[in-house]
Design a protein around this motif. Structure first.
Motif, PDB file in Angstrom:
ATOM      1  N   SER A  97       0.832  -1.195   0.000  1.00  0.00           N
ATOM      2  CA  SER A  97       0.000   0.000   0.000  1.00  0.00           C
ATOM      3  C   SER A  97       0.864   1.240   0.000  1.00  0.00           C
ATOM      4  O   SER A  97       1.999   1.241   0.479  1.00  0.00           O
ATOM      5  N   SER A  98       0.328   2.342  -0.532  1.00  0.00           N
ATOM      6  CA  SER A  98       1.035   3.622  -0.445  1.00  0.00           C
ATOM      7  C   SER A  98       0.961   4.188   0.969  1.00  0.00           C
ATOM      8  O   SER A  98       1.730   5.060   1.341  1.00  0.00           O
ATOM      9  N   GLY A  99       0.031   3.668   1.771  1.00  0.00           N
ATOM     10  CA  GLY A  99       0.005   4.011   3.178  1.00  0.00           C
ATOM     11  C   GLY A  99       1.112   3.273   3.902  1.00  0.00           C
ATOM     12  O   GLY A  99       1.608   2.248   3.432  1.00  0.00           O
ATOM     13  N   THR A 100       1.537   3.808   5.043  1.00  0.00           N
ATOM     14  CA  THR A 100       2.658   3.202   5.754  1.00  0.00           C
ATOM     15  C   THR A 100       2.303   2.924   7.206  1.00  0.00           C
ATOM     16  O   THR A 100       1.384   3.502   7.771  1.00  0.00           O
ATOM     17  N   SER A 101       3.069   2.027   7.796  1.00  0.00           N
ATOM     18  CA  SER A 101       2.965   1.730   9.222  1.00  0.00           C
ATOM     19  C   SER A 101       4.386   1.592   9.747  1.00  0.00           C
ATOM     20  O   SER A 101       5.156   0.781   9.245  1.00  0.00           O
ATOM     21  N   GLY A 102       4.734   2.408  10.728  1.00  0.00           N
ATOM     22  CA  GLY A 102       6.101   2.379  11.227  1.00  0.00           C
ATOM     23  C   GLY A 102       7.124   2.768  10.171  1.00  0.00           C
ATOM     24  O   GLY A 102       8.265   2.323  10.217  1.00  0.00           O
ATOM     25  N   GLY A 103       6.717   3.607   9.213  1.00  0.00           N
ATOM     26  CA  GLY A 103       7.629   4.077   8.180  1.00  0.00           C
ATOM     27  C   GLY A 103       7.764   3.161   6.992  1.00  0.00           C
ATOM     28  O   GLY A 103       8.409   3.500   6.009  1.00  0.00           O
ATOM     29  N   GLU A 104       7.145   1.978   7.030  1.00  0.00           N
ATOM     30  CA  GLU A 104       7.243   1.019   5.928  1.00  0.00           C
ATOM     31  C   GLU A 104       5.879   0.849   5.266  1.00  0.00           C
ATOM     32  O   GLU A 104       4.834   1.000   5.901  1.00  0.00           O
ATOM     33  N   ARG A 105       5.914   0.490   3.970  1.00  0.00           N
ATOM     34  CA  ARG A 105       4.661   0.237   3.262  1.00  0.00           C
ATOM     35  C   ARG A 105       3.864  -0.861   3.961  1.00  0.00           C
ATOM     36  O   ARG A 105       4.428  -1.857   4.417  1.00  0.00           O
ATOM     37  N   LYS A 106       2.554  -0.694   3.989  1.00  0.00           N
ATOM     38  CA  LYS A 106       1.694  -1.743   4.523  1.00  0.00           C
ATOM     39  C   LYS A 106       1.631  -2.905   3.533  1.00  0.00           C
ATOM     40  O   LYS A 106       1.620  -2.700   2.321  1.00  0.00           O
ATOM     41  N   SER A 330      -7.747   0.815  -4.674  1.00  0.00           N
ATOM     42  CA  SER A 330      -6.586   0.849  -3.785  1.00  0.00           C
ATOM     43  C   SER A 330      -5.973  -0.536  -3.753  1.00  0.00           C
ATOM     44  O   SER A 330      -6.480  -1.487  -4.369  1.00  0.00           O
ATOM     45  N   SER A 331      -4.879  -0.678  -3.015  1.00  0.00           N
ATOM     46  CA  SER A 331      -4.247  -1.992  -2.873  1.00  0.00           C
ATOM     47  C   SER A 331      -5.170  -2.976  -2.161  1.00  0.00           C
ATOM     48  O   SER A 331      -5.144  -4.169  -2.443  1.00  0.00           O
ATOM     49  N   GLU A 332      -5.978  -2.470  -1.240  1.00  0.00           N
ATOM     50  CA  GLU A 332      -6.850  -3.341  -0.462  1.00  0.00           C
ATOM     51  C   GLU A 332      -8.004  -3.894  -1.283  1.00  0.00           C
ATOM     52  O   GLU A 332      -8.422  -5.031  -1.094  1.00  0.00           O
ATOM     53  N   CYS A 333      -8.528  -3.068  -2.190  1.00  0.00           N
ATOM     54  CA  CYS A 333      -9.724  -3.461  -2.927  1.00  0.00           C
ATOM     55  C   CYS A 333      -9.961  -2.463  -4.052  1.00  0.00           C
ATOM     56  O   CYS A 333      -9.592  -1.287  -3.943  1.00  0.00           O
ATOM     57  N   TYR A 334     -10.547  -2.924  -5.143  1.00  0.00           N
ATOM     58  CA  TYR A 334     -11.030  -2.020  -6.184  1.00  0.00           C
ATOM     59  C   TYR A 334     -12.491  -1.718  -5.867  1.00  0.00           C
ATOM     60  O   TYR A 334     -13.291  -2.630  -5.663  1.00  0.00           O
ATOM     61  N   PHE A 335     -12.857  -0.434  -5.849  1.00  0.00           N
ATOM     62  CA  PHE A 335     -14.133  -0.040  -5.275  1.00  0.00           C
ATOM     63  C   PHE A 335     -15.221   0.289  -6.297  1.00  0.00           C
ATOM     64  O   PHE A 335     -16.348  -0.167  -6.162  1.00  0.00           O
ATOM     65  N   GLY A 336     -14.902   1.141  -7.272  1.00  0.00           N
ATOM     66  CA  GLY A 336     -15.990   1.582  -8.122  1.00  0.00           C
ATOM     67  C   GLY A 336     -15.545   2.387  -9.323  1.00  0.00           C
ATOM     68  O   GLY A 336     -14.353   2.487  -9.642  1.00  0.00           O
ATOM     69  N   LEU A 337     -16.535   3.004  -9.999  1.00  0.00           N
ATOM     70  CA  LEU A 337     -16.349   3.631 -11.296  1.00  0.00           C
ATOM     71  C   LEU A 337     -16.920   5.043 -11.311  1.00  0.00           C
ATOM     72  O   LEU A 337     -17.858   5.351 -10.564  1.00  0.00           O
ATOM     73  N   ASN A 338     -16.376   5.865 -12.190  1.00  0.00           N
ATOM     74  CA  ASN A 338     -16.961   7.170 -12.476  1.00  0.00           C
ATOM     75  C   ASN A 338     -17.870   6.990 -13.688  1.00  0.00           C
ATOM     76  O   ASN A 338     -17.394   6.773 -14.803  1.00  0.00           O
TER      77      ASN A 338
END
Length: 591
Positions: A97-106, A330-338
């Motif tokens: 993920s582009s989000g991090t935990s403890g400075g490292e990618r999730k 996102s890395s966790e899930c693809y959500f929807g469409l425009n």
């Protein structure tokens, strides 16, 4: 679902209508499927669901969680534990993920079938776009797509970004010809790990096929601007290659070189080279996209959230072409469409596709107990029950085994398509600064400031106050830190070299996503410290109070985007300093 003809386009559109019309029943079915298949997993067994697959039992027994609460279990999988912890299906890889935990990618565990689910959502994009922009099957798309560094966990599973996983999959590499998804870039260019060689050859192919290009895009707006900047820096060599029919010796990847020289750069084209030289040598680059690629109908880039800061520059380079934000993922899930992809960037809304996962929504504008409180868990709202205008944090349950996971995206309900809600992406929770895929929060920033302050102590100097700004006027963009310093020994102020080192110390303190963007992707420029005159932040406070802020509750903002305040800060700058080198980063984790 193959989508390469009017018949299959109609089928795709019917699928969207049926799925969104029956949003609530689809959601109940998805949850039941997930709970049924993962009933014997260790994680769900902890909460004694005893085979129940209904919403009420699930919500009453399974807690809402953050990444940190799952991290120990994720580490077990990363270290080689193959027991069914989250999913009854084997974990095939980790998506970083582009989000991090403890400075490292999730690390987000995923299973093989998720690739097909993501591909389903991709297959719906062009049927929607074809409703608004007909004739896209008559030309090509110039998309700047790249793979990023990947690594292996101690247990042998690959860990990589979701798009790198997709581009390296057989679904992408062996995809059948589809006139609606015909790219100028060959797979060899997209899959080249060297970012310069990949960008160079993708740009070269785009120039060679300039009249066939009907749309220009990248994943993020920042990526497309980097491509334009790359053309500014390299157009002479590109024109020379085209003029002579030879490929730059800088392209050393053997597979890529063979592909380009045998299929694309087969003959000299001095006329095209002269045209490129003429257009690119003009100092003013306004409208450069439509000047080089005159048949471009729109830009395909994400310009929501942090990427909105790039809209004015893209408008300048494109001559005001529409910008299509097509999907929300996102890395966790693809959500929807425009479903209205040609709308203005400020009006972009995403329709959640209820078949992609099970979605819940935590009201963001009310006070909720902590996610780990079992006695009074937060009250979450079902997909079908969200209210127009309300703001929520997205919570997901996926086939890969994430259960009631807080993604961190803050969304506002803007309407409904049939029974499926449509959302405006507002922001990532707690994110302060972002240039590309980086996300820096206030805690990380404070740590970086503290580490810079340590270098200033030697000169009896401390940080009185600070704020920040993500400067995207430069390409690539970069972080700007405004510092007001207290220099106790005016005869011995910190020298320029020390302040330059402070920039690097701050960069070394930031998370691995930021450092990868700086080192490997070159998508973020050197961090800059701007030292301001003493009293500057009092002036900022006075300005805020003059606009109605409470003097009793005022706190200096940690990030500034309001133009008058930026102008005030910049008018008080007494010196500017940049990182003297790039921070340390390697693909291996914890480095």
């Amino acid at each position: 679902m193959a989508v390469d003809s009017p018949v299959s386009h109609a089928k795709a559109l019917r699928f969207i209508e049926e799925t969104t019309t029956n949003a609530d029943s689809v959601q109940k079915r998805v949850l039941a499927e997930i709970l049924n298949r993962n009933a014997d997993t260790e994680y769900l067994n902890r909460f004694r669901l005893n085979g129940a697959t209904d919403q009420d039992a699930f919500k009453s027994k399974v807690p809402v969680v953050t990444y940190e609460e799952l991290e120990a279990d994720i580490r077990r999988i990363a270290n080689g534990d193959r027991s069914p912890i989250f999913s009854s299906h084997p974990i095939s890889e980790f998506l970083t993920s582009s989000g991090t935990s403890g400075g490292e990618r999730k690390l987000m565990p995923t299973i093989k079938e998720e690739m097909e689910r993501r591909q389903l959502l991709y297959s719906l994009l062009m049927p929607i776009m074809n409703l608004y922009v007909p004739g896209l099957d008559k030309g090509k798309g110039l998309y700047f797509l790249f793979v990023k560094a990947e690594t292996k966990t101690p247990g042998g599973l690959v860990a990589r970004p979701v798009l790198t996983s997709y581009y390296k999959s057989d679904i992408f590499k062996t995809r059948p010809y589809d006139p609606f998804n015909d790219y100028t870039s060959p797979n060899e260019a997209i899959l080249c790990a060297n970012s310069f060689q990949s960008m160079y050859t993708q740009m070269l192919c785009g120039l060679l096929m300039r009249h066939q290009v009907l749309r220009v895009g990248a994943v993020f707006a920042s990526g497309l601007l980097r491509a334009i900047h790359f053309l500014q820096l390299n157009w002479k060599q590109l024109a020379y290659d085209i003029s002579t029919g030879t490929l730059s010796p800088k392209i050393t990847d053997p597979c890529l070189r063979e592909c380009i020289t045998s299929k694309y750069l087969t003959n000299p084209n001095p006329e095209l080279a002269e045209f490129i030289s003429k257009e690119c040598s003009i100092e003013e680059w306004e409208g450069i996209i439509t000047r080089i690629w005159p048949n471009t109908k729109y830009l395909d880039v994400i310009v929501t959230g942090a990427m909105a800061q790039y809209i004015p520059t893209l408008e300048l380079y494109s001559g005001g072409l529409p910008m299509a934000c097509t999907m929300y993922a996102s890395s966790e899930c693809y959500f929807g469409l425009n479903l209205n992809p040609m709308c203005k960037p400020s009006e972009v809304t995403y329709t959640i596709m209820p078949n992609m996962g099970y979605f819940e929504f935590l009201p963001h504008d009310t006070s909720s107990p902590p996610a780990h409180s079992r006695d009074s868990p937060p009250r979450l709202v079902n997909l079908a029950d969200v209210e127009l205008g309300k703001v929520y944090e997205l919570v997901i349950t996926t086939y890969s085994g994430l259960n009631r996971y807080r993604v961190g995206d803050i969304l506002q309900v803007t309407g409904f398509h049939n029974a499926a809600p449509q959302f405006r992406f507002m922001r990532r929770k707690n994110v302060l600064l972002s240039i590309d895929s980086d996300k820096t929060d206030e805690a990380e920033l404070q740590t970086a400031i503290n580490n810079a302050a340590l270098l200033l102590r030697e000169f009896n100097t401390s940080v009185l106050e600070y704020t920040t700004h993500a400067d995207t006027k430069t390409i690539p963009g970069h972080y700007v830190i405004y510092l007001e310093l207290l220099v106790k020994d005016t005869a011995n102020p910190p020298p320029v070299e020390t302040l330059n080192h402070c920039c690097l110390a701050m960069e070394e303190s930031l998370n691995s996503v930021y450092r990868q963007c700086r080192v490997a992707d070159n998508s973020i420029g050197p961090l800059e410290i701007r030292v301001v005159k003493n009293g500057t932040f009092e002036e900022v406070m006075d300005y805020a109070i003059s606009r109605g802020a409470s003097i009793n509750q005022y706190k200096a903002p940690r990030c500034v985007n309001f133009t008058p305040v930026l102008e005030l800060l910049d008018s008080r700058v007494i010196s500017a300093h940049f990182s003297i080198s790039k921070p340390h980063w390697t693909p291996e984790r914890n480095r």
